[in-house]
Structures are given as structure tokens and as C-alpha cells.
Design an enzyme around this catalytic site. Sequence first.
Site, PDB file in Angstrom:
ATOM      1  N   TYR A   1      -1.651  18.032   2.786  1.00  0.00           N
ATOM      2  CA  TYR A   1      -2.551  16.924   2.473  1.00  0.00           C
ATOM      3  C   TYR A   1      -3.321  17.282   1.206  1.00  0.00           C
ATOM      4  O   TYR A   1      -4.194  18.136   1.223  1.00  0.00           O
ATOM      5  CB  TYR A   1      -3.494  16.726   3.671  1.00  0.00           C
ATOM      6  CG  TYR A   1      -4.357  15.480   3.649  1.00  0.00           C
ATOM      7  CD1 TYR A   1      -4.292  14.534   2.628  1.00  0.00           C
ATOM      8  CD2 TYR A   1      -5.260  15.245   4.686  1.00  0.00           C
ATOM      9  CE1 TYR A   1      -5.084  13.403   2.648  1.00  0.00           C
ATOM     10  CE2 TYR A   1      -6.060  14.111   4.706  1.00  0.00           C
ATOM     11  CZ  TYR A   1      -5.973  13.196   3.686  1.00  0.00           C
ATOM     12  OH  TYR A   1      -6.779  12.086   3.709  1.00  0.00           O
TER      13      TYR A   1
ATOM     14  N   LYS B   1       1.164  14.369   1.725  1.00  0.00           N
ATOM     15  CA  LYS B   1       0.423  13.117   1.539  1.00  0.00           C
ATOM     16  C   LYS B   1      -0.449  13.319   0.310  1.00  0.00           C
ATOM     17  O   LYS B   1      -1.245  14.259   0.248  1.00  0.00           O
ATOM     18  CB  LYS B   1      -0.447  12.831   2.762  1.00  0.00           C
ATOM     19  CG  LYS B   1      -1.338  11.623   2.538  1.00  0.00           C
ATOM     20  CD  LYS B   1      -2.267  11.411   3.683  1.00  0.00           C
ATOM     21  CE  LYS B   1      -3.352  10.431   3.257  1.00  0.00           C
ATOM     22  NZ  LYS B   1      -4.441  10.378   4.215  1.00  0.00           N
TER      23      LYS B   1
END
Length: 317
Positions: free
Chosen positions: A136, A164
Site C-alpha cells: 500500500y 495499491k
Amino acid sequence: MKQMQGIWIPLITPISGAEVDVPALQKLAGHYFSAGVSGLVVCGSTGEASMLSEGEKAQILAAVQDVVPVGFPVMMGIGGSYTQRVAEKLTRLEKFGTPPDAYLISTPAYVRPSQEGIALHFRALCEATEQPIVLYNIPARTGVHIETSTLSALSDCPQIIGMKDCSGRLEQAARILRTSPLRLMCGDDHLLSDFLSIGGHGAISAAAHIRPDLFCALYAMIRQGETARSLILFQQLFPLIRLLHCEPNPAPLKAALSLLGMAKEEFRLPMTPMSASGKQYLARELEKLMQIPAPQLTGISPAKRGTNLVFPSCVVR
Ligand SMILES: O=C(O)C1=N[C@H](C(=O)O)C[C@H](O)C1
């Protein structure tokens, strides 16, 4: 979990009377599953994970796993800045419950480690679990950015299946898509259309809590090369996307969901509700968005959602 793609929802955490409202959470999870999204994320930034205890996070994961069909992917956000403690969190979770289909693990916040430190952090976490890991990259919240060279340094870690990206760096995203097998998910809602157009595999989108059908339709249009239709749709979505991120997420999102009767506007400090003036703009845009007719969709079997289909969870005619 098979190949990650499509529109995923980073679920808000409904709070009622200062406690996690489990029935409300399960209702939301069921709603988004039925709406056709490809997967759910619990305990992400939108889920206000920083204000939840480890016990509450485990309870949230189990509650969502309980209401979605087996095979429908549920990812779990994991944060923390002390590598050893984060590794222990994974071990504890897996000892006491069904693990999530993947972990969404943010870079260590506040510490601002070197790229080598970031790589060693993720490598240690790969040693602590056999579950898939999605990195992330959210520098605005953590203070550090994952460089492409760090992804290369981690390329021998089989658990790392994707990233992400909330960095806003489309050029880097394009390079990663060209040069690495990682699945790349958009986390910047305002860049969604561009990100998918350069080949991004999907999005973990806070804004998709509102009219998930339209976000799935946008994804399908871009995948099918329906550029003109996708641009028109994205322009319709854009004002609400902006408003949902003009104050700290998820305050505007919970305000919008409360206007729709889907959640309460309750937070734990230091999160506070959206400003009254913000809510006025939000209500106006929300009303417009709710009037957009549902795109005609031919469903793909829910059992196949979130997997390696060539086309996503919904096909627009
Ligand atoms: O929780 C998430 O996942 C997301 N968080 C981002 C944020 O809160 O900064 C926004 C993104 O749309 C999804």
C-alpha cells in the site's frame, strides 16, 4: 485469491454509540457484494483502522467473511511502523481466525525509513505469512513513497501480488505496468479514469461506496475501449469524487452514506464529521449522482468476480 482486478470497496467502519456497529457493517458488505464489486477491503484507511483495537479489527474481518459467499475476496488493511510488531499481528490473526484472502500493508508511517528499510520491512512480513500481500503506497499518509527499485528488490517474494497506489504518480504506475507482473490498483479516486486507461488492473475506491454500479460500469467501459462513454461517465462522477476527498476521508463519505440512510456519521477522535458547508455541496452533488440511470449490465456469475476474467464484474451494453 486469483488475479486481483476490478472495483473493490474499502469498507467504512460503521460506529454506533462509540462501538463498531457489526450489523450495519454486515449490511453494507452484503449491499456491495450484490452491487457487483470484485472484492472488499476491511480496516483500510477509509475503515478508520487507526482508531480500532486489534480485537475489533479481527471481529470486523470475521463479521464480513461471515456474510459474503466463500470465494468472494476480502482483503484486510494492516498498518504499523515497528516491523516486528506488524509481523506479530499477522501471526496472531492467523492463529485465532480465518485469514483474509490478502493483506493490504501500508509502508511504515512517521518513521520515514530508507527504501532499503521499506524493502526489509515487507520482506520480514513475507516471512511471517503465506497469505498474499498487496503493498500500500500512500505517501500522503505515511510520509514515504515506494520506489520502483524497491519493487524490483522485492520481486523474489512470491506473496507480493500487487500494489495499491495512492501516490498520484501515473508515470511510475505506467512503468510498473510495463515492467512488472504486479497487479496495480488505483487508490486515487480522482485519477481513476487515467489509471485504468494506462492498463491499471482496478481500484480500491472509497468513492465507489456511492453508486458502485457506476464505478463498475466505468471499469467495464474502459476495459472494452468505450472511451467516449467512459469519459462522459467519469465527468459525471468527478464532482462527487472531489467532494468526498475535500475533507479528511472518510468524513465526507460517512456524511454521504448518512444522507442515503446507509450509515451513521459517528467517528472516533481525532476524526470529526464533515463541515456543515461541505455537507451542503455534498447533498447537491449526491442528488445529481443518484439520478443517473443504472447502466444496463449483464452480470458475470458472482462466483467469478474478482478473479482473472478478461472482463470485469459487469459488462455494459
Ligand atoms: O481505505 C482505503 O483503501 C482508501 N483510502 C484512501 C485514503 O483514505 O487516503 C482513499 C482511497 O480511495 C481508498
